[in-house]
Write a protein that holds these residues in place. Structure first.
Motif, PDB file in Angstrom:
ATOM      1  N   LEU A  52      -1.162 -20.662 -13.512  1.00  0.00           N
ATOM      2  CA  LEU A  52      -0.478 -19.414 -13.154  1.00  0.00           C
ATOM      3  C   LEU A  52      -1.444 -18.412 -12.522  1.00  0.00           C
ATOM      4  CD1 LEU A  52       1.844 -18.963 -16.267  1.00  0.00           C
ATOM      5  CD2 LEU A  52       2.548 -19.540 -13.931  1.00  0.00           C
ATOM      6  N   LEU A  53      -2.665 -18.356 -13.039  1.00  0.00           N
ATOM      7  CA  LEU A  53      -3.673 -17.447 -12.451  1.00  0.00           C
ATOM      8  C   LEU A  53      -4.003 -17.870 -11.029  1.00  0.00           C
ATOM      9  CD1 LEU A  53      -6.062 -16.866 -15.505  1.00  0.00           C
ATOM     10  CD2 LEU A  53      -4.504 -15.210 -14.447  1.00  0.00           C
ATOM     11  N   LYS A  54      -4.069 -19.159 -10.778  1.00  0.00           N
ATOM     12  CA  LYS A  54      -4.358 -19.624  -9.431  1.00  0.00           C
ATOM     13  C   LYS A  54      -3.213 -19.255  -8.474  1.00  0.00           C
ATOM     14  CE  LYS A  54      -7.300 -23.571 -10.625  1.00  0.00           C
ATOM     15  NZ  LYS A  54      -7.434 -25.045 -10.559  1.00  0.00           N
ATOM     16  N   ASN A  55      -1.995 -19.281  -9.017  1.00  0.00           N
ATOM     17  CA  ASN A  55      -0.833 -18.967  -8.182  1.00  0.00           C
ATOM     18  C   ASN A  55      -0.589 -17.463  -8.080  1.00  0.00           C
ATOM     19  OD1 ASN A  55      -0.414 -21.722  -7.832  1.00  0.00           O
ATOM     20  ND2 ASN A  55       1.022 -21.854  -9.559  1.00  0.00           N
ATOM     21  N   GLY A  56      -1.434 -16.672  -8.708  1.00  0.00           N
ATOM     22  CA  GLY A  56      -1.292 -15.225  -8.614  1.00  0.00           C
ATOM     23  C   GLY A  56      -0.281 -14.638  -9.570  1.00  0.00           C
ATOM     24  N   LYS A  57       0.163 -15.405 -10.537  1.00  0.00           N
ATOM     25  CA  LYS A  57       1.138 -14.928 -11.517  1.00  0.00           C
ATOM     26  C   LYS A  57       0.381 -14.504 -12.780  1.00  0.00           C
ATOM     27  CE  LYS A  57       4.797 -17.939  -9.737  1.00  0.00           C
ATOM     28  NZ  LYS A  57       5.765 -18.996 -10.050  1.00  0.00           N
ATOM     29  N   LYS A  58      -0.273 -13.365 -12.653  1.00  0.00           N
ATOM     30  CA  LYS A  58      -1.137 -12.897 -13.729  1.00  0.00           C
ATOM     31  C   LYS A  58      -0.349 -12.473 -14.964  1.00  0.00           C
ATOM     32  CE  LYS A  58      -4.871  -9.605 -14.520  1.00  0.00           C
ATOM     33  NZ  LYS A  58      -5.686  -8.510 -13.906  1.00  0.00           N
ATOM     34  N   GLU A  59       0.799 -11.809 -14.782  1.00  0.00           N
ATOM     35  CA  GLU A  59       1.572 -11.323 -15.931  1.00  0.00           C
ATOM     36  C   GLU A  59       2.113 -12.485 -16.774  1.00  0.00           C
ATOM     37  OE1 GLU A  59       4.581  -8.775 -14.521  1.00  0.00           O
ATOM     38  OE2 GLU A  59       3.186  -7.193 -13.813  1.00  0.00           O
ATOM     39  N   LYS A  60       2.599 -13.524 -16.125  1.00  0.00           N
ATOM     40  CA  LYS A  60       3.095 -14.685 -16.861  1.00  0.00           C
ATOM     41  C   LYS A  60       1.950 -15.397 -17.589  1.00  0.00           C
ATOM     42  CE  LYS A  60       7.199 -15.663 -14.072  1.00  0.00           C
ATOM     43  NZ  LYS A  60       7.924 -16.680 -13.280  1.00  0.00           N
TER      44      LYS A  60
END
Length: 211
Positions: A52-60
């Motif tokens: 998720l961090l790699k995909n830019g979904k920091k909140e999730k």
């Protein structure tokens, strides 16, 4: 087949302590299975948070890590509960051993008590006194027998001993081991007959010729 199914089962001697130990072990095993399942799930969620961090979904990813943190705390509590259950099992099993030891001591004490009741201290003292009296009585008899011979009897015994000793010292002549030579039997001598004179033998012959 009828014999197999109709066979009576022996009654099992399962105590309440055994049942308690069995239940505690079952609960421990369930907690270990739960601990293993949560550990696998946390590994998956950790990998998912990285993705998720790699995909830019920091909140999730942050929410997932918070969930993971809560589950880590559950794992710690589960580990403590497993340790408590194992300690409880060990305490019960050790208490069972202590109970058996105490029961053995009780049986031994009862046995010793019965033996002491069967033979009291007074009885032991009486037996020891009787034994000592018997020994003293036998010693008196031995002393009486040893001093019953007079000096004259002592001298006679010594004289008999000397006579036996001298008889053993006398050496008898030895019997020859070799056999004696055989005596030859003598035959009677036969006297030889006197030989006739020569002239006497020839004389009858001449007489016969003259006839």
């Amino acid at each position: 087949m009828g014999n197999i199914f109709g066979r009576k089962r022996r009654p099992t001697r399962v105590t309440e302590q055994d049942r308690a130990v069995l239940q505690l072990k079952q609960q421990r095993d369930k907690l270990k299975q739960y601990q293993k399942r949560i550990s696998l799930q946390l590994d998956k969620e950790r990998l998912l948070a990285k993705q998720l961090l790699k995909n830019g979904k920091k909140e999730k990813a942050l929410l997932l890590l918070k969930k993971k943190r809560y589950q880590d705390q559950l794992l710690e509590k589960t580990e403590n509960q497993i340790s408590n259950l194992e300690r409880m099992v060990q305490d019960i099993e050790f208490a069972q051993i202590e109970t058996k030891v105490i029961e053995g001591l009780k049986v031994g004490n009862d046995c010793l008590k019965k033996m002491h009741e069967a033979m009291s201290i007074e009885e032991v003292e009486r037996i020891m006194d009787e034994t000592q009296d018997a020994i003293d009585y036998q010693r008196q008899i031995d002393d009486m027998l040893a001093g019953s011979l007079t000096q004259e009897d002592e001298d006679a015994v010594l004289a008999e001993l000397e006579a036996i000793t001298e008889a053993e010292e006398v050496e008898l002549p030895e019997v020859p081991a070799e056999s004696l030579p055989e005596v030859p039997e003598e035959e009677p001598e036969v006297e030889p007959e006197p030989e006739p004179e020569r002239g006497a033998k020839k004389k009858p012959e001449r007489e016969m010729l003259a006839v």
